[in-house]
Motif scaffolding. Structure first.
Motif, PDB file in Angstrom:
ATOM      1  N   MET A   1      39.145  39.330  14.884  1.00 33.30           N
ATOM      2  CA  MET A   1      39.731  39.666  16.183  1.00 33.30           C
ATOM      3  C   MET A   1      39.064  38.840  17.276  1.00 33.30           C
ATOM      4  N   ALA A   2      39.866  38.399  18.248  1.00 29.13           N
ATOM      5  CA  ALA A   2      39.319  37.633  19.369  1.00 29.13           C
ATOM      6  C   ALA A   2      38.339  38.495  20.165  1.00 29.13           C
ATOM      7  N   ARG A   3      37.352  37.853  20.741  1.00 32.07           N
ATOM      8  CA  ARG A   3      36.274  38.574  21.420  1.00 32.07           C
ATOM      9  C   ARG A   3      36.790  39.430  22.582  1.00 32.07           C
ATOM     10  N   PHE A   4      37.836  38.963  23.258  1.00 26.06           N
ATOM     11  CA  PHE A   4      38.346  39.696  24.427  1.00 26.06           C
ATOM     12  C   PHE A   4      39.786  40.146  24.211  1.00 26.06           C
ATOM     13  N   ASN A   5      40.095  40.607  23.016  1.00 21.52           N
ATOM     14  CA  ASN A   5      41.451  40.985  22.644  1.00 21.52           C
ATOM     15  C   ASN A   5      42.085  41.922  23.675  1.00 21.52           C
ATOM     16  N   LYS A   6      43.014  41.369  24.477  1.00 15.92           N
ATOM     17  CA  LYS A   6      43.792  42.115  25.484  1.00 15.92           C
ATOM     18  C   LYS A   6      42.946  42.710  26.611  1.00 15.92           C
ATOM     19  N   ARG A   7      41.688  42.307  26.731  1.00 14.39           N
ATOM     20  CA  ARG A   7      40.897  42.739  27.878  1.00 14.39           C
ATOM     21  C   ARG A   7      41.420  42.046  29.139  1.00 14.39           C
ATOM     22  N   VAL A   8      41.562  42.807  30.215  1.00 11.92           N
ATOM     23  CA  VAL A   8      42.080  42.262  31.469  1.00 11.92           C
ATOM     24  C   VAL A   8      40.890  41.918  32.372  1.00 11.92           C
ATOM     25  N   ALA A   9      40.795  40.644  32.744  1.00  3.84           N
ATOM     26  CA  ALA A   9      39.642  40.156  33.506  1.00  3.84           C
ATOM     27  C   ALA A   9      40.095  39.538  34.817  1.00  3.84           C
ATOM     28  N   MET A  10      39.764  40.175  35.928  1.00  4.12           N
ATOM     29  CA  MET A  10      40.060  39.583  37.231  1.00  4.12           C
ATOM     30  C   MET A  10      38.964  38.594  37.587  1.00  4.12           C
ATOM     31  N   VAL A  11      39.357  37.364  37.889  1.00  3.28           N
ATOM     32  CA  VAL A  11      38.408  36.320  38.273  1.00  3.28           C
ATOM     33  C   VAL A  11      38.802  35.836  39.666  1.00  3.28           C
ATOM     34  N   THR A  12      37.914  36.018  40.643  1.00  7.82           N
ATOM     35  CA  THR A  12      38.240  35.562  42.003  1.00  7.82           C
ATOM     36  C   THR A  12      37.864  34.087  42.154  1.00  7.82           C
ATOM     37  N   GLY A  13      38.620  33.401  43.005  1.00  8.42           N
ATOM     38  CA  GLY A  13      38.397  31.967  43.177  1.00  8.42           C
ATOM     39  C   GLY A  13      38.675  31.210  41.897  1.00  8.42           C
ATOM     40  N   ALA A  14      39.713  31.636  41.154  1.00 13.53           N
ATOM     41  CA  ALA A  14      39.927  31.122  39.800  1.00 13.53           C
ATOM     42  C   ALA A  14      40.972  30.018  39.714  1.00 13.53           C
ATOM     43  N   ALA A  15      41.446  29.529  40.848  1.00 15.94           N
ATOM     44  CA  ALA A  15      42.451  28.465  40.800  1.00 15.94           C
ATOM     45  C   ALA A  15      41.828  27.092  40.540  1.00 15.94           C
ATOM     46  N   SER A  16      40.500  26.996  40.684  1.00 13.39           N
ATOM     47  CA  SER A  16      39.837  25.696  40.497  1.00 13.39           C
ATOM     48  C   SER A  16      38.381  25.924  40.109  1.00 13.39           C
ATOM     49  N   GLY A  17      37.713  24.822  39.749  1.00 12.23           N
ATOM     50  CA  GLY A  17      36.265  24.835  39.545  1.00 12.23           C
ATOM     51  C   GLY A  17      35.787  25.792  38.464  1.00 12.23           C
ATOM     52  N   ILE A  18      34.646  26.434  38.731  1.00 18.54           N
ATOM     53  CA  ILE A  18      34.029  27.341  37.767  1.00 18.54           C
ATOM     54  C   ILE A  18      34.973  28.493  37.431  1.00 18.54           C
ATOM     55  N   GLY A  19      35.615  29.058  38.436  1.00 18.71           N
ATOM     56  CA  GLY A  19      36.502  30.192  38.209  1.00 18.71           C
ATOM     57  C   GLY A  19      37.635  29.865  37.256  1.00 18.71           C
ATOM     58  N   LYS A  20      38.216  28.677  37.411  1.00 18.52           N
ATOM     59  CA  LYS A  20      39.312  28.279  36.519  1.00 18.52           C
ATOM     60  C   LYS A  20      38.804  28.138  35.090  1.00 18.52           C
ATOM     61  N   GLU A  21      37.654  27.534  34.907  1.00 25.04           N
ATOM     62  CA  GLU A  21      37.098  27.375  33.563  1.00 25.04           C
ATOM     63  C   GLU A  21      36.865  28.734  32.908  1.00 25.04           C
ATOM     64  N   ILE A  22      36.359  29.690  33.685  1.00 21.46           N
ATOM     65  CA  ILE A  22      36.130  31.039  33.159  1.00 21.46           C
ATOM     66  C   ILE A  22      37.457  31.665  32.727  1.00 21.46           C
ATOM     67  N   ALA A  23      38.487  31.520  33.568  1.00 19.62           N
ATOM     68  CA  ALA A  23      39.800  32.077  33.236  1.00 19.62           C
ATOM     69  C   ALA A  23      40.367  31.457  31.964  1.00 19.62           C
ATOM     70  N   LEU A  24      40.255  30.129  31.843  1.00 21.50           N
ATOM     71  CA  LEU A  24      40.759  29.442  30.652  1.00 21.50           C
ATOM     72  C   LEU A  24      40.031  29.918  29.395  1.00 21.50           C
ATOM     73  N   ARG A  25      38.727  30.106  29.541  1.00 25.14           N
ATOM     74  CA  ARG A  25      37.930  30.528  28.382  1.00 25.14           C
ATOM     75  C   ARG A  25      38.258  31.972  27.976  1.00 25.14           C
ATOM     76  N   PHE A  26      38.446  32.853  28.972  1.00 27.68           N
ATOM     77  CA  PHE A  26      38.850  34.220  28.644  1.00 27.68           C
ATOM     78  C   PHE A  26      40.152  34.207  27.853  1.00 27.68           C
ATOM     79  N   ALA A  27      41.118  33.438  28.349  1.00 26.48           N
ATOM     80  CA  ALA A  27      42.419  33.373  27.688  1.00 26.48           C
ATOM     81  C   ALA A  27      42.306  32.830  26.276  1.00 26.48           C
ATOM     82  N   ALA A  28      41.448  31.818  26.099  1.00 24.58           N
ATOM     83  CA  ALA A  28      41.282  31.199  24.780  1.00 24.58           C
ATOM     84  C   ALA A  28      40.699  32.178  23.771  1.00 24.58           C
ATOM     85  N   GLU A  29      40.012  33.213  24.274  1.00 22.92           N
ATOM     86  CA  GLU A  29      39.406  34.199  23.369  1.00 22.92           C
ATOM     87  C   GLU A  29      40.157  35.530  23.391  1.00 22.92           C
ATOM     88  N   GLY A  30      41.439  35.457  23.760  1.00 24.27           N
ATOM     89  CA  GLY A  30      42.302  36.626  23.632  1.00 24.27           C
ATOM     90  C   GLY A  30      42.382  37.533  24.836  1.00 24.27           C
TER      91      GLY A  30
END
Length: 260
Positions: A1-30
């Protein structure tokens, strides 16, 4: 099972930079990242990028200093997904001036985004986390949560403040299985840092290369910038915690700039 299977994660300032990378990584892990940003078009673009890779994501417009916008963004997220599991309070800016002539308006603006933003987004998420008996809150600190640099009075003050905020939430949230931690990166070559290089060169009367080598990376062990991926690793580490063992902590990710 993915580490964050269907966990909902709000990331502020996530359209660019560090925030975007965090969002992409969350999605990649479910996980399902909520891209909360001042720039809704850019937030939507990031969400679309995630969806194009067969993930799920949700974009919301959010000025983290506006209580009504914060509450609406969180309410819209809960209306869509029924919960909010993780908050990454990442939105931030940088303004540099000598202390002696730092404009009060700039001081207030920077503290509002970093501290008021962290407070308001956390408060809005907490009632849902408490009800669910689950929550992981991660604040984006900095090596400046531990150290100081010239020209950055409000930034250093705000980043130190986030550690205090996390410690309070760690104590209050424990009975509800809500943890709070701070990730403290060194210099990462985001647009925020790129903007600082010429500004500091001008303020300090040195070249941009000297700013990078002798100011930004001087105290690292290898003269290397921290990467967005490095920071995301640390955020996801805290977000994946299964209990309260890691709470009220701050983790420095800086190539040895600050050691503790």
């Amino acid at each position: 099972m993915a580490r964050f299977n269907k966990r909902v994660a709000m990331v502020t300032g996530a359209a660019s930079g560090i925030g975007k990378e965090i969002a992409l990584r969350f999605a990649a892990e479910g996980g399902i990242p909520v891209i909360a940003d001042l720039n809704l078009d850019a937030a939507q673009a990031t969400a679309n990028e995630i969806k194009s890779k067969h993930g799920d994501a949700f974009a919301v417009s959010m000025d983290v200093t506006d209580e009504a916008q914060v509450e609406k963004g969180v309410a819209d997220t809960v209306a869509k997904y029924g919960k909010i599991d993780i908050l990454v309070s990442n939105a931030g800016i940088q303004i540099v001036h000598p202390f002696v002539d730092f404009p009060y308006s700039d001081w207030k603006k920077l503290l509002a985004i970093h501290l008021d933003g962290a407070f308001l987004t956390t408060k809005a998420c907490l009632k849902h986390m408490y009800a669910a008996k689950y929550g992981r809150v991660i604040y984006m600190g900095s090596v400046h949560s531990k150290e100081a640099s010239k020209l950055k009075a409000p930034y250093v003050t705000a980043k130190h403040g986030l550690i205090g905020l996390a410690k309070v939430l760690a104590k209050e949230g424990a009975e509800y299985n809500v943890t709070a931690n701070v990730v403290c990166p060194g210099f990462v070559r985001t647009p925020l840092v790129e903007k600082q290089i010429p500004e500091q060169a001008q303020q300090l009367g040195i070249t941009e290369e000297q700013v990078i080598k002798n100011v930004m990376l001087k105290e690292t062990v290898d003269g290397e910038f921290t990467t967005t991926d490095d920071v995301a690793d640390a955020v996801l580490f805290f977000a994946a915690a299964t209990n309260n063992v890691m709470t009220g902590q701050s983790l420095v990710v800086s190539h040895g700039w600050f050691m503790q």
